[in-house]
Design a protein around this motif. Structure first.
Motif, PDB file in Angstrom:
ATOM      1  N   LEU A 155       1.040  -1.321  -0.029  1.00 54.51           N
ATOM      2  CA  LEU A 155      -0.238  -0.615   0.329  1.00 54.51           C
ATOM      3  C   LEU A 155       0.704   1.718  -0.362  1.00 54.51           C
ATOM      4  O   LEU A 155       2.032   1.373  -0.215  1.00 54.51           O
ATOM      5  CB  LEU A 155      -1.171   0.047   1.251  1.00 54.51           C
ATOM      6  N   PHE A 156       0.410   2.534  -0.586  1.00 55.60           N
ATOM      7  CA  PHE A 156       0.933   4.003  -0.107  1.00 55.60           C
ATOM      8  C   PHE A 156       0.588   3.759   0.920  1.00 55.60           C
ATOM      9  O   PHE A 156       0.040   3.878   1.927  1.00 55.60           O
ATOM     10  CB  PHE A 156       0.159   5.021  -1.015  1.00 55.60           C
ATOM     11  N   ASP A 157       2.189   4.789   1.522  1.00 56.20           N
ATOM     12  CA  ASP A 157       1.390   5.350   3.046  1.00 56.20           C
ATOM     13  C   ASP A 157       0.247   6.314   3.513  1.00 56.20           C
ATOM     14  O   ASP A 157       0.377   6.695   4.344  1.00 56.20           O
ATOM     15  CB  ASP A 157       3.375   5.944   4.048  1.00 56.20           C
ATOM     16  N   ALA A 158       0.263   6.936   2.261  1.00 51.39           N
ATOM     17  CA  ALA A 158      -0.904   7.907   2.796  1.00 51.39           C
ATOM     18  C   ALA A 158      -1.739   6.710   3.250  1.00 51.39           C
ATOM     19  O   ALA A 158      -3.668   7.948   3.948  1.00 51.39           O
ATOM     20  CB  ALA A 158      -1.669   8.453   1.282  1.00 51.39           C
ATOM     21  N   LEU A 159      -2.603   5.997   2.937  1.00 55.76           N
ATOM     22  CA  LEU A 159      -3.633   5.061   3.266  1.00 55.76           C
ATOM     23  C   LEU A 159      -3.403   4.346   4.585  1.00 55.76           C
ATOM     24  O   LEU A 159      -4.457   3.805   5.355  1.00 55.76           O
ATOM     25  CB  LEU A 159      -3.757   3.850   2.734  1.00 55.76           C
ATOM     26  N   GLU A 160      -1.993   4.435   5.003  1.00 56.32           N
ATOM     27  CA  GLU A 160      -1.788   3.523   6.193  1.00 56.32           C
ATOM     28  C   GLU A 160      -2.922   3.921   7.925  1.00 56.32           C
ATOM     29  O   GLU A 160      -2.611   2.713   8.524  1.00 56.32           O
ATOM     30  CB  GLU A 160       0.032   3.863   6.615  1.00 56.32           C
ATOM     31  N   LYS A 161      -3.102   5.383   7.954  1.00 56.07           N
ATOM     32  CA  LYS A 161      -3.633   5.733   9.004  1.00 56.07           C
ATOM     33  C   LYS A 161      -5.204   4.680   9.233  1.00 56.07           C
ATOM     34  O   LYS A 161      -5.178   4.955  10.335  1.00 56.07           O
ATOM     35  CB  LYS A 161      -3.224   6.962   9.666  1.00 56.07           C
ATOM     36  N   ASP A 162      -5.754   4.925   7.587  1.00 55.19           N
ATOM     37  CA  ASP A 162      -6.559   4.991   7.311  1.00 55.19           C
ATOM     38  C   ASP A 162      -6.893   2.677   7.572  1.00 55.19           C
ATOM     39  O   ASP A 162      -8.750   2.921   8.354  1.00 55.19           O
ATOM     40  CB  ASP A 162      -7.346   5.040   5.987  1.00 55.19           C
ATOM     41  N   ILE A 163      -6.230   2.085   7.598  1.00 57.68           N
ATOM     42  CA  ILE A 163      -6.012   1.280   7.819  1.00 57.68           C
ATOM     43  C   ILE A 163      -5.332  -0.019   8.690  1.00 57.68           C
ATOM     44  O   ILE A 163      -5.262  -0.447   9.381  1.00 57.68           O
ATOM     45  CB  ILE A 163      -6.350  -0.009   6.462  1.00 57.68           C
ATOM     46  N   ALA A 164      -4.695   1.190  10.378  1.00 54.32           N
ATOM     47  CA  ALA A 164      -3.552   0.993  11.440  1.00 54.32           C
ATOM     48  C   ALA A 164      -4.579  -0.129  12.058  1.00 54.32           C
ATOM     49  O   ALA A 164      -3.519  -1.414  12.061  1.00 54.32           O
ATOM     50  CB  ALA A 164      -3.734   1.489  11.869  1.00 54.32           C
ATOM     51  N   SER A 165      -5.579  -0.056  12.395  1.00 59.44           N
ATOM     52  CA  SER A 165      -6.535  -0.818  13.835  1.00 59.44           C
ATOM     53  C   SER A 165      -6.760  -2.526  12.719  1.00 59.44           C
ATOM     54  O   SER A 165      -6.494  -3.196  13.788  1.00 59.44           O
ATOM     55  CB  SER A 165      -7.873  -0.056  13.833  1.00 59.44           C
TER      56      SER A 165
END
Length: 524
Positions: free
Chosen positions: A476-486
């Motif tokens: 994934l791109f790091d821009a998505l990381e926070k959105d799916i961190a859980s």
């Protein structure tokens, strides 16, 4: 010239030979000898150009647009390896029959040869494309050398090699690249005013191949074909004995190849036209180049060049392909690839412009070199390199043959952000977000990528309801990381690698590409 001829007609015959004043332009020269070709660093222009383009190929290590893989390399990879192993992927365009197999078939033959030699690489197709580009560069120089002065030929060649966008594209396996090569070669045999290399059979055959490779090539050539028709004295012969037989043969061979691989009779060119018209996926825009404009006054003694209407008629097409919009909207640079086949025409006018300059020629040439060198190196070595680097890292999974059956990769990226099996060369289980357009007219249709990005966590929970269905790796791109961190934390995914992609992330793209591995510790 007419006044000069009349002047000589009035003179009385003389037994002594009359020595004419030497003209600077080859067009007016009575010397039929071949003009002396340029040498660079003590070697012939051909050898230098080949070395230059091979270096060009090596120094371009970035990705550009999905089509350079998904419409070229992925298809021949699937054709050849499906004979031995059943894996590969075709995008929706191939399922709808709007893409032709003629161009991918060239790479399929290379893959077949490499497979027989037990040699696995994706670099050979790019070397092949770079050598074709070098050949086109040399032919363009020779055309101008016979058509105009050596100075114009030299500066046209200089502009061609300086062009950062040519550097960026010429070794890529894009249909636009092959279209540009064929257009350049066709131009060498086109009936330019005063041309000594005109050959209707050759240039019409090359134009036909360009249209077969990419039907939009006809946009570039329509005004040129019309110009030829207007100046041709025997119009009936041109149409009946040249245009029609060549076009019919090219279309027939193309249809036969496509029908064999599609398994049914199909006319790809008609499907392509029908789809683009009905679904409005392409639009024309105008473009201009400063040096080209300057060249308008550079050669006023020259008859009107047919390449000028071509430049006026053509613009660049903005891709409206719904399957690629998520990625392409974030890379406006991609739009310029549609004007790429027109660049050889522009280089001629740029060469004329530089040849006309006197006092400012060296500063202008130095500025041209500098302003092209910087973007050439940046876009070739740095910008958007993560798409290829991540596939290099993932390819290491193929070496662990005992774990291939348990390896499942999930790409949570804008569709077609990376190449696929053509860069992995092994049958790993892959899943990525797809976004084919709706061809049924359903206004409520939403593709998979849009559904995912509208609510990433919900999509993941729905798609992977249990631990047993989870993939082993997520890209994934790091821009998505926070959105799916859980989701990543809950299912014990750990960051394995962080790979640089671009300094200018936009939209759904990110600065870096991340690889998460389930049940492993962070290695980077």
């Amino acid at each position: 010239m007419e006044k000069i001829r009349e002047r000589f007609k009035q003179k009385k015959p003389s037994c002594e030979s009359v020595r004419l004043r030497k003209r600077s332009s080859i067009l007016y020269s009575t010397d039929v000898r071949k003009p002396q070709t340029l040498k660079l660093f003590g070697i012939s222009i051909t050898v230098f150009t080949v070395i230059f383009r091979l270096l060009n190929c090596v120094l371009v290590q970035t990705s550009f647009v999905p089509d350079e893989y998904w419409q070229s390399l992925e298809i021949p990879h699937r054709i050849i390896l499906n004979i031995f192993l059943t894996y590969g992927y075709e995008t929706w365009e191939w399922k709808e029959g709007i893409r032709g197999y003629f161009y991918p078939l060239l790479f399929a033959l290379m893959y077949k040869l490499l497979h027989l030699m037990n040699y696995d690489t994706m670099f050979v197709p790019r070397v092949f494309q770079a050598l074709l580009a070098a050949y086109a560069d040399v032919k363009l120089y020779n055309l101008i050398l016979h058509w105009d002065t050596p100075a114009v030929a030299k500066w046209t060649y200089f502009c061609q090699l300086c062009s950062w966008f040519t550097w960026f594209c010429c070794s890529r396996t894009l249909t636009n690249t092959m279209e540009t090569v064929l257009t350049t070669l066709a131009l060498c045999f086109y009936p330019l005013p005063g041309s000594k290399t005109y050959n209707s059979w050759k240039y019409l055959s090359l134009v036909s191949l360009a249209v077969i490779v990419r039907p939009t090539a006809l946009i570039v050539w329509l005004p040129l074909l019309f110009y030829h028709f207007c100046v041709e004295q025997n119009k009936l012969k041109l149409v009946v004995q040249r245009c029609f037989p060549i076009a019919a043969l090219a279309l027939g061979v193309s249809t036969l190849i496509d029908s064999v691989f599609y398994g049914k009779w199909v006319l790809v060119q008609w499907n392509f036209l029908k789809f683009n018209v009905l679904h409005n996926v392409a639009a024309l825009r105008s473009s201009s180049v400063a040096l080209v404009l300057h060249s308008g006054s550079a050669r006023r003694d020259r008859p009107a060049s047919p390449s000028l209407p071509a430049r006026m008629f053509t613009g660049h097409q903005k891709a409206q392909n719904p399957a690629h919009n998520h990625l392409m909207d974030n890379s406006r640079l991609q739009e310029f690839r549609f004007v790429y086949p027109v660049l050889p025409f522009c280089m001629i006018f740029c060469g004329m412009s530089l040849a006309k300059l006197q006092t400012w020629r060296k500063p202008a040439a130095a500025a041209l070199l500098l302003f092209n060198l910087i973007p050439a190196l940046y876009t070739g070595l740095i910008h958007q390199r993560g798409s290829l680097d991540v596939m290099h890292d993932l390819r290491q999974l193929c070496d662990a043959s005992d774990t291939q059956n348990s390896t499942e990769l999930l790409f949570l990226m804008p569709c077609h952000s990376t190449p696929l099996y053509s860069h992995l060369h092994c049958p790993l289980t892959l899943r990525f977000l797809e976004c084919p357009p709706d061809l049924t007219g359903n206004e409520e249709y939403v593709d998979e990528a849009d559904v995912f990005f509208s609510n990433p966590l919900h999509w993941l929970q729905t798609s992977f309801p249990s631990q047993s269905t989870l993939p082993s790796h997520i890209v994934l791109f790091d821009a998505l990381e926070k959105d799916i961190a859980s989701f990543l934390e809950e299912n014990r995914f750990a960051k394995q690698a962080e790979i640089f992609h671009t300094h200018f992330p936009e939209g759904r793209l990110g600065r870096n590409i991340l690889i998460y591995t389930r049940g492993s510790e962070t290695t980077n």
